[in-house]
Design a protein around this motif. Sequence first.
Motif, short mmCIF file in Angstrom:
data_model
loop_
_atom_site.label_atom_id
_atom_site.label_comp_id
_atom_site.label_asym_id
_atom_site.label_seq_id
_atom_site.Cartn_x
_atom_site.Cartn_y
_atom_site.Cartn_z
N GLN A 213 -7.87 -26.25 -15.61
CA GLN A 213 -8.93 -25.22 -15.69
C GLN A 213 -9.26 -24.60 -14.34
O GLN A 213 -10.24 -23.86 -14.21
CB GLN A 213 -10.20 -25.82 -16.30
N GLY A 214 -8.50 -24.91 -13.30
CA GLY A 214 -8.75 -24.31 -11.99
C GLY A 214 -9.76 -25.10 -11.19
O GLY A 214 -9.77 -26.34 -11.21
N THR A 216 -14.06 -24.93 -9.30
CA THR A 216 -15.36 -24.30 -9.13
C THR A 216 -15.86 -24.65 -7.73
O THR A 216 -15.68 -25.78 -7.27
CB THR A 216 -16.36 -24.82 -10.18
N HIS A 225 -16.09 -19.68 -10.12
CA HIS A 225 -14.91 -20.28 -10.75
C HIS A 225 -13.65 -19.53 -10.33
O HIS A 225 -13.63 -18.30 -10.30
CB HIS A 225 -15.04 -20.25 -12.27
N LEU A 226 -12.61 -20.28 -10.00
CA LEU A 226 -11.30 -19.70 -9.73
C LEU A 226 -10.33 -20.17 -10.80
O LEU A 226 -10.24 -21.37 -11.08
CB LEU A 226 -10.78 -20.12 -8.35
N GLU A 227 -9.61 -19.23 -11.38
CA GLU A 227 -8.62 -19.57 -12.39
C GLU A 227 -7.48 -20.38 -11.76
O GLU A 227 -7.20 -20.24 -10.56
CB GLU A 227 -8.06 -18.31 -13.04
N PRO A 228 -6.80 -21.22 -12.54
CA PRO A 228 -5.71 -22.03 -11.98
C PRO A 228 -4.47 -21.19 -11.69
O PRO A 228 -4.32 -20.08 -12.22
CB PRO A 228 -5.41 -23.03 -13.11
N VAL A 230 -0.67 -20.92 -12.38
CA VAL A 230 0.18 -21.40 -13.47
C VAL A 230 1.54 -21.83 -12.93
O VAL A 230 2.14 -21.13 -12.11
CB VAL A 230 0.35 -20.32 -14.55
N ASN A 274 -7.49 -20.10 -3.02
CA ASN A 274 -6.37 -19.63 -3.83
C ASN A 274 -5.03 -20.10 -3.26
O ASN A 274 -4.14 -20.53 -4.00
CB ASN A 274 -6.39 -18.11 -3.94
N GLN A 277 -4.70 -23.81 -3.96
CA GLN A 277 -4.36 -24.04 -5.37
C GLN A 277 -2.89 -23.74 -5.63
O GLN A 277 -2.23 -24.45 -6.40
CB GLN A 277 -5.20 -23.13 -6.28
#
Length: 294
Positions: A213-214, A216, A225-228, A230, A274, A277
């Motif tokens: 889910q990324g 926070t 919130h940052l998206e994951p 993929v 980012n 991640q």
Amino acid sequence: MSDNIILGAGLISLDVLIRDGERLPVSYYVGGTCGNVMMILAHMGWDAFPIARLDGTKDTARLLADMKKNSVHTDFISTSDGKTPVIVQRNFINKDGVPTHRFESRNNMGRFYLDFKSLTLKQTNDVIARIDFVPKVFFFDRVSPAILRLADTFKEKGSAVFFEPSSRGGDVKTFNKCVEVADVIKFSDQRIKDYHQFDDVEDKLFIQTRGAQGLTYRLNSGWTHLEPMVNDNVVDTAGAGDWTAAALINELYKDKEKHEIFHFTPIAIAEALNAAQCIGAQSCSYEGARGMMQ
């Protein structure tokens, strides 16, 4: 020695990687949160100095050999009166056909058990007396009075402090002091679920990682919130959080003169997270927590 120096204390283990159905290990590598972060940052060009209290067994010899092979400094590792945790990572394919893993301890006592000894205050004071440099970053992942003393000492000397707690259990008073001294506090939602407990704490970057889910994060305002990132080629997710932590340290602090966290702009924080991640997601395409280093 470079200007990019990191000192770390906490969980340093020998990781034994085994594929399910195979008898012999695939590899013996340095592991544990602190161990992985030190190894990865050395790979990224940092001078990494872990502090640990290990024993004099062949497991420690394997661990030290891996550190030296990867240019990690072992000056502050004691092998006389501690314990070297051994963690077995068993990789297998689950019933849904998804690659996964489980951790086991060589000294398993019916549950996952780590034969870990934290630093003593005497060892900490000896290390402080011996160090003739100021690390750019002090990293720690375990709560104890001795490790808190290290964090306090190097914060006073001007180091950035990065805290990755394994939980909030145990000594809550010391945990709160660790949060107080840290500049960055990163934790998994599996370890600490309620991130709103930190809502009133200012001038610190809080990060809750949430797996698929990324993540926070918060710095002086609301949670974002940052998206994951993929990854369609997942082989092994072990160590992804450690790659994320190491990459974030690298993004925020490598070759930077000013490193107080409140000097970073919101855009700089988001870009660093980012990028971290992305590295964490890429690491999942390799077997073993540090497979991407190979």
